[in-house]
Motif scaffolding. Structure first.
Motif, mmCIF file in Angstrom:
data_model
loop_
_atom_site.group_PDB
_atom_site.id
_atom_site.type_symbol
_atom_site.label_atom_id
_atom_site.label_comp_id
_atom_site.label_asym_id
_atom_site.label_seq_id
_atom_site.Cartn_x
_atom_site.Cartn_y
_atom_site.Cartn_z
ATOM 1 N N GLN A 1 34.926 18.971 31.296
ATOM 2 C CA GLN A 1 35.636 18.088 32.615
ATOM 3 C C GLN A 1 35.361 16.501 32.244
ATOM 4 O O GLN A 1 36.415 15.619 32.521
ATOM 5 C CB GLN A 1 34.705 18.493 33.934
ATOM 6 N N LEU A 2 34.617 16.096 31.595
ATOM 7 C CA LEU A 2 34.381 14.516 31.374
ATOM 8 C C LEU A 2 35.436 14.309 30.228
ATOM 9 O O LEU A 2 36.078 13.377 30.377
ATOM 10 C CB LEU A 2 32.796 14.452 30.872
ATOM 11 N N TRP B 1 24.398 14.844 23.968
ATOM 12 C CA TRP B 1 23.968 15.333 25.360
ATOM 13 C C TRP B 1 22.695 15.907 25.233
ATOM 14 O O TRP B 1 22.462 16.667 23.720
ATOM 15 C CB TRP B 1 24.949 15.949 25.906
ATOM 16 N N GLY C 1 25.158 16.424 35.170
ATOM 17 C CA GLY C 1 25.190 17.440 36.367
ATOM 18 C C GLY C 1 24.557 18.483 36.454
ATOM 19 O O GLY C 1 24.076 18.849 35.063
ATOM 20 N N LEU D 1 31.081 21.033 32.019
ATOM 21 C CA LEU D 1 30.962 19.789 32.401
ATOM 22 C C LEU D 1 31.446 18.967 31.267
ATOM 23 O O LEU D 1 32.055 17.878 31.752
ATOM 24 C CB LEU D 1 29.257 19.718 32.714
ATOM 25 N N SER E 1 26.677 10.544 31.902
ATOM 26 C CA SER E 1 27.270 11.222 32.907
ATOM 27 C C SER E 1 26.260 12.487 33.050
ATOM 28 O O SER E 1 25.452 12.695 32.067
ATOM 29 C CB SER E 1 28.522 11.990 32.343
ATOM 30 N N LEU F 1 30.022 16.684 38.714
ATOM 31 C CA LEU F 1 29.772 15.655 37.376
ATOM 32 C C LEU F 1 29.773 14.289 38.099
ATOM 33 O O LEU F 1 30.668 13.805 38.528
ATOM 34 C CB LEU F 1 30.879 15.836 36.503
#
Length: 122
Positions: free
Chosen positions: A36-37, A51, A22, A33, A20, A3
């Motif tokens: 995770q963010l 997103w 990945g 992801l 952000s 990420l």
């Protein structure tokens, strides 16, 4: 999963933006992801995480309350021909409506991400 986060790239009338993303070849990978963010302290408190991604199974987008942002991100990914990659634009709402400027900021955030992560040509 890798990420990449570019924080504090845009500020307007109290709202702040980060971008952000990945590699992600599936919705499950994109969700991982995003998790995770949002596990990061200040990102957990963000107002919106809009997103988009283009997978082999087709395009996916999510506005997360920022109407139209996911579609704009998706269009930019299509133009850049970026596949199997998720790009997330995060906004912390600053208390003032931004009107159409919010789309300009989402586009600028995606452009920033693409410029920082895509191989340079020429």
């Amino acid at each position: 999963m890798s990420l990449q986060v570019f924080d504090g790239i845009i500020s307007d009338r109290g709202s702040r933006y980060a971008v952000s993303g990945g590699p992600a070849a599936s919705r499950a990978a994109a969700d991982a992801l995003l998790a995770q963010l949002t596990a990061r302290g200040r990102f957990r408190k963000a107002t919106h995480h809009s997103w988009a991604a283009i997978f082999a199974a087709g395009p996916v987008r999510e506005d997360d309350g920022e109407a139209g942002a996911g579609q704009l991100i998706l269009q930019m990914l299509e133009r850049a021909e970026l596949r199997d990659h998720v790009v997330i634009v995060t906004r912390w709402y600053g208390g003032k409506e931004l009107g159409g400027d919010r789309f300009r900021h989402v586009a600028a955030a995606v452009r920033h991400y693409l410029a920082e992560t895509q191989p340079k040509t020429g």
